[in-house]
Design a protein around this motif. Structure first.
Motif, PDB file in Angstrom:
ATOM      1  N   GLY A 198       0.829  -1.205   0.000  1.00  0.00           N
ATOM      2  CA  GLY A 198       0.000   0.000   0.000  1.00  0.00           C
ATOM      3  C   GLY A 198       0.860   1.250   0.000  1.00  0.00           C
ATOM      4  N   GLU A 199       0.269   2.374  -0.411  1.00  0.00           N
ATOM      5  CA  GLU A 199       1.007   3.633  -0.405  1.00  0.00           C
ATOM      6  C   GLU A 199       0.041   4.810  -0.329  1.00  0.00           C
ATOM      7  OE1 GLU A 199       2.191   5.210  -4.648  1.00  0.00           O
ATOM      8  OE2 GLU A 199       2.855   3.118  -4.460  1.00  0.00           O
ATOM      9  N   LYS A 200       0.590   5.944   0.110  1.00  0.00           N
ATOM     10  CA  LYS A 200      -0.188   7.172   0.246  1.00  0.00           C
ATOM     11  C   LYS A 200       0.727   8.343  -0.089  1.00  0.00           C
ATOM     12  CE  LYS A 200      -2.801   7.468   3.828  1.00  0.00           C
ATOM     13  NZ  LYS A 200      -3.239   7.631   5.255  1.00  0.00           N
ATOM     14  N   THR A 201       0.215   9.311  -0.856  1.00  0.00           N
ATOM     15  CA  THR A 201       0.999  10.477  -1.246  1.00  0.00           C
ATOM     16  C   THR A 201       0.471  11.725  -0.554  1.00  0.00           C
ATOM     17  OG1 THR A 201       1.473   9.524  -3.428  1.00  0.00           O
ATOM     18  CG2 THR A 201       1.809  11.895  -3.171  1.00  0.00           C
ATOM     19  N   LEU A 202       1.383  12.484   0.060  1.00  0.00           N
ATOM     20  CA  LEU A 202       1.051  13.761   0.698  1.00  0.00           C
ATOM     21  C   LEU A 202       1.903  14.855   0.061  1.00  0.00           C
ATOM     22  CD1 LEU A 202       1.113  12.579   4.426  1.00  0.00           C
ATOM     23  CD2 LEU A 202      -0.905  12.842   2.984  1.00  0.00           C
ATOM     24  N   ARG A 203       1.336  16.071  -0.020  1.00  0.00           N
ATOM     25  CA  ARG A 203       2.086  17.200  -0.569  1.00  0.00           C
ATOM     26  C   ARG A 203       2.026  18.382   0.394  1.00  0.00           C
ATOM     27  NH1 ARG A 203       3.429  16.266  -5.841  1.00  0.00           N
ATOM     28  NH2 ARG A 203       2.253  14.617  -6.904  1.00  0.00           N
ATOM     29  N   ASN A 204       3.143  19.113   0.481  1.00  0.00           N
ATOM     30  CA  ASN A 204       3.136  20.303   1.322  1.00  0.00           C
ATOM     31  C   ASN A 204       2.725  21.525   0.506  1.00  0.00           C
ATOM     32  OD1 ASN A 204       5.366  21.023  -0.196  1.00  0.00           O
ATOM     33  ND2 ASN A 204       6.837  20.929   1.489  1.00  0.00           N
ATOM     34  N   SER A 205       2.730  22.691   1.145  1.00  0.00           N
ATOM     35  CA  SER A 205       2.263  23.906   0.479  1.00  0.00           C
ATOM     36  C   SER A 205       3.128  24.299  -0.710  1.00  0.00           C
ATOM     37  CB  SER A 205       2.208  25.065   1.486  1.00  0.00           C
ATOM     38  OG  SER A 205       3.492  25.277   2.065  1.00  0.00           O
ATOM     39  N   ALA A 206       4.385  23.818  -0.744  1.00  0.00           N
ATOM     40  CA  ALA A 206       5.283  24.122  -1.862  1.00  0.00           C
ATOM     41  C   ALA A 206       5.146  23.118  -2.996  1.00  0.00           C
ATOM     42  CB  ALA A 206       6.729  24.150  -1.370  1.00  0.00           C
ATOM     43  N   GLY A 207       4.247  22.151  -2.820  1.00  0.00           N
ATOM     44  CA  GLY A 207       4.022  21.165  -3.873  1.00  0.00           C
ATOM     45  C   GLY A 207       4.957  19.976  -3.824  1.00  0.00           C
ATOM     46  N   LYS A 208       5.834  19.931  -2.818  1.00  0.00           N
ATOM     47  CA  LYS A 208       6.737  18.796  -2.691  1.00  0.00           C
ATOM     48  C   LYS A 208       5.990  17.608  -2.096  1.00  0.00           C
ATOM     49  CE  LYS A 208      11.099  21.337  -2.325  1.00  0.00           C
ATOM     50  NZ  LYS A 208      12.343  21.531  -1.525  1.00  0.00           N
ATOM     51  N   SER A 209       6.344  16.427  -2.563  1.00  0.00           N
ATOM     52  CA  SER A 209       5.581  15.242  -2.183  1.00  0.00           C
ATOM     53  C   SER A 209       6.377  14.325  -1.258  1.00  0.00           C
ATOM     54  CB  SER A 209       5.174  14.454  -3.428  1.00  0.00           C
ATOM     55  OG  SER A 209       6.310  13.920  -4.080  1.00  0.00           O
TER      56      SER A 209
END
Length: 282
Positions: A198-209
């Motif tokens: 399984g996997e999950k992607t998160l991004r910060n306000s600068a668009g970095k993942s």
């Protein structure tokens, strides 16, 4: 007369053995976290999560119960009294606004056991504090590397058919099994070598993942004991924030643990949870 004196000596010896240890009850949540019921400053009833990776205590901003009698100055509160069952701990330092595990109002660390050997007894849902080391029959041992109140152990990981020695931080606040650092994950190419479930992607306000992945480690060897198909998390992506390998609550609960007073050796043997299904991070 001799028999009476002899019996008195035996009874006295038994009393001394009982008095040489204290027991603190706990419960285990479905997320593998240890919770103790605490009365702080004789006023605030709180559920605190035991965190082996800290010494003092803290209060969560998401707590469900009031902590009005813990007085903070610059987010720190000193000289608190904590009662857990029949056990009383004085001069406890609380930090404010630290997130904690599910079902907890805050955290409490290893200060409870300062200067004493102690046991995490998952079989009987209790801590045991010893004045002297108990009988270690049936236990294996491993070196314990203790620094700044943090406990590290070494375990062998079999990855792609090769055995790798890994230095882990014991982390009872992390509900899952193993969690690898970015450095180890990148070097060992875990994204290619472990079966990913399984996997999950998160991004910060600068668009970095940052991508969190759950994999399966074929074998984990601690001493002479082998765990199979262990859940193992790791990160890929732009952000490199995981600097430490975690030995999480799901693998910790599979053993009963005894730590010596000097924090140089950890003793362990399989608990009733040893063969339980692994916890899946959602």
């Amino acid at each position: 007369m001799f028999k009476k004196v002899h019996l008195l000596v035996l009874l006295s010896a038994s009393f001394l053995v009982v008095k040489a240890q204290e027991k603190i009850p706990f419960r285990i949540t479905k997320h593998n976290n240890i919770i103790v019921k605490a009365l702080v400053n004789d006023k605030d009833s709180l559920d605190l999560m035991f965190q082996i990776a800290m010494e003092d205590a803290s209060i969560s901003p998401e707590r469900k119960r009031n902590a009005d009698h813990i007085i903070f100055k610059d987010k720190v509160s000193e000289n608190n009294t904590v009662k857990i069952g029949k056990f009383t701990l004085k001069n406890v330092v609380f930090s404010d606004n630290e997130l904690t595990g599910h079902e907890a109002d805050g955290k409490i660390g290893t200060q409870m056991f300062k200067g004493k050997a102690f046991k995490i007894d998952y079989d009987n849902n209790q801590f045991v504090i010893y004045d002297k080391m108990p009988d270690m029959k049936g236990y294996e041992s491993t070196p314990l590397f203790s620094e700044y109140g943090l406990f590290h152990i070494v375990a062998d990981n079999v990855i792609d058919g090769k055995q790798q020695e890994v230095y882990f931080l014991m982390q009872s606040g992390y509900s899952g099994g193993l969690l690898y650092s970015n450095e180890f994950s990148d070097k060992q190419e875990l994204d290619k070598k472990l079966k990913v479930t399984g996997e999950k992607t998160l991004r910060n306000s600068a668009g970095k993942s940052i991508v969190t992945k759950q994999g399966v480690l074929p074998f984990l060897k601690l001493g002479n004991t082998v765990l199979k198909d262990v859940t193992a998390g790791f990160f890929v992506g732009d952000l490199k924030t995981q600097t430490t390998n975690y030995f999480g609550a799901d693998v910790m609960r599979r053993f009963n643990w005894i730590f010596d007073a000097d924090r140089k050796t950890a003793y362990f043997k399989p608990s009733k949870y040893f063969s339980e299904p692994y916890y899946l991070i959602k």
